[in-house]
Motif scaffolding. Structure first.
Motif, short mmCIF file in Angstrom:
data_model
loop_
_atom_site.label_atom_id
_atom_site.label_comp_id
_atom_site.label_asym_id
_atom_site.label_seq_id
_atom_site.Cartn_x
_atom_site.Cartn_y
_atom_site.Cartn_z
N ARG A 39 0.82 -1.22 0.00
CA ARG A 39 0.00 0.00 0.00
C ARG A 39 0.85 1.27 0.00
O ARG A 39 0.39 2.32 -0.45
CB ARG A 39 -0.94 0.02 1.21
N ARG A 40 2.08 1.16 0.51
CA ARG A 40 2.98 2.32 0.52
C ARG A 40 3.30 2.78 -0.90
O ARG A 40 3.74 3.91 -1.10
CB ARG A 40 4.27 1.98 1.28
N LEU A 41 3.11 1.89 -1.88
CA LEU A 41 3.33 2.25 -3.27
C LEU A 41 2.03 2.41 -4.04
O LEU A 41 1.90 3.33 -4.87
CB LEU A 41 4.21 1.21 -3.97
N THR A 42 1.06 1.51 -3.80
CA THR A 42 -0.18 1.59 -4.60
C THR A 42 -0.92 2.89 -4.36
O THR A 42 -1.46 3.48 -5.31
CB THR A 42 -1.10 0.40 -4.30
N GLU A 43 -0.94 3.38 -3.13
CA GLU A 43 -1.68 4.60 -2.83
C GLU A 43 -1.12 5.82 -3.56
O GLU A 43 -1.86 6.55 -4.22
CB GLU A 43 -1.77 4.81 -1.32
N PRO A 44 0.21 6.09 -3.48
CA PRO A 44 0.71 7.26 -4.23
C PRO A 44 0.65 7.08 -5.74
O PRO A 44 0.47 8.07 -6.47
CB PRO A 44 2.15 7.41 -3.74
N LEU A 45 0.76 5.84 -6.22
CA LEU A 45 0.62 5.61 -7.66
C LEU A 45 -0.80 5.93 -8.12
O LEU A 45 -1.00 6.63 -9.13
CB LEU A 45 0.97 4.16 -8.01
#
Length: 392
Positions: free
Chosen positions: A57-63
């Motif tokens: 989620r640390r990557l999917t959210e900002p993407l």
């Protein structure tokens, strides 16, 4: 140790196409980075454990906040599978993906680089085993490590398992390298102590074997020696207190420096042995193999490169003042044995399921490695067998 720069010195340090971005909290900016690459559809390559832990989620959210479509592929297992790589590459092509993001340890990052290559290249990933054989530019790839060890985020190599034979193979070249290495120490904080220890010892193996081998030159040597010093300073604390961002940052930087250093030099006998010991149904974790075999390899090599090993000892904090080079070199062996013991690595390969009947097959395969040729001491199959016996 300062390198003696002979007027006759002649070497090449290869192109480094990966943009390195390093800093705590930097993973929150991945959406902007993806947009910089002109991307709109992302395949996030990781493993189920990373997803369950909430790290993905640390990557999917900002993407997603940046307006990118994210397709999650979480089927990576230990030792990247050639069949899995081809399945993920087919998915990327089917869904019109234009960016691959790898998140995790070495297996996830190696898988991501291989998937990016096979999303644009014909045939099987196994068709391109070797160095500089991939014919077409891969999709852009961002590698985001959650462990400090393999250096895959900056490495020229992608290591995978040939599912037909059970053996490990490597696909490499500047084309295979990540476009961006996004190194956020905060993402390594949740790594368990045992994995922190094994991956940290892998980074140490990269740095030591790069520094002492016959192909090392001043650029790689400077990077490797700094990596060794960082590991000597930070690994014990990273294992004992995973929440220490100082220790986590030091270890991640060490892994990056060692990964860059080894690109043009190859490594040594510990890594020659690691490929077969991680193959077939042995499948001993790579970092554990390096941690166990590295001291025995160093003891074998000391007489061939005493000045280099003496510098390793000093970088690890050993007092070598007044010692002859070979005596100082032996202190490097003792320092690595101590680091191995202090971080809870298994005592020997037998604790990992290795038995003597495997020795001949492992040695035969290890002798094919290009890492044997650059090792500082000439090595025979009998020498490798003796090292394996001592590492049991």
């Amino acid at each position: 140790m300062l390198f003696h720069v002979d007027p006759a010195l002649n070497f090449t340090f290869p192109p480094f196409p990966t943009e390195l971005r390093f800093g705590c909290g930097l993973s929150s900016e991945i959406g902007a980075m993806a947009r910089e690459l002109g991307s709109s559809r992302v395949l996030l390559v990781t493993d189920a454990g990373i997803v369950k832990a909430g790290v993905a989620r640390r990557l999917t959210e900002p993407l997603e906040t940046a307006g990118l479509q994210v397709l999650l592929f979480d089927e990576v297992m230990q030792d990247s599978s050639s069949d899995m790589i081809m399945r993920a590459a087919a998915l990327a092509k089917e869904r019109g993906v234009d960016l691959i993001v790898g998140l995790g340890g070495g297996s996830a990052l190696d898988s991501a680089k291989a998937i990016a290559a096979m999303a644009t290249n014909p045939g099987s990933i196994l068709d391109w085993v070797g160095l500089d054989r991939v014919p077409l530019d891969p999709l852009p790839c961002i590698c985001v490590p959650t462990a400090a060890g393999t250096g895959s985020e900056v490495s020229v190599w992608s290591v995978l398992t040939d599912d037909a034979t059970g053996a490990k193979a490597s696909v490499g070249g500047t084309r295979v390298m990540a476009r961006i290495a996004l190194c956020d120490p905060e993402l390594t904080v949740s790594l368990p102590p045992a994995v922190t220890a094994a991956t940290g010892m892998d980074a140490l193996g990269h740095a030591v074997e790069c520094y002492v081998n016959k192909a090392c030159q001043p650029v790689s040597g400077a990077l490797a020696l700094q990596a060794i010093a960082l590991i000597g300073r930070h690994l014990r604390r990273a294992v004992a207190d995973g929440t220490s961002l100082e220790a986590r940052s030091g270890m991640l930087m060490a892994a990056v420096l060692a990964g860059i250093a080894m690109n043009p030099t190859r490594l040594g006998l510990a890594h020659a042995l690691a490929m077969p010991l991680g193959s077939w149904n042995l499948k001993i974790p790579h970092g554990t193999i390096i941690a166990i075999t590295l001291p025995e390899v160093m003891a074998f090599n000391c007489s061939a490169a005493p000045d280099r090993y003496a510098a390793v000892a000093a970088a690890l904090g050993e007092d070598t003042a007044g010692l002859e080079p070979e005596a100082a070199a032996r202190k490097a062996v003792d320092a690595v044995r101590s680091l191995k013991a202090d971080t809870g690595i298994p005592e020997g390969l037998s604790a990992c399921g290795f038995t003597p009947e495997w020795s001949e097959r492992v040695v035969e395969e290890a002798m094919k490695s290009g890492n044997v040729a650059v090792n500082p001491r000439a090595t025979s199959p009998a020498d490798l067998t003796a090292i394996l016996q001592k590492a049991m």
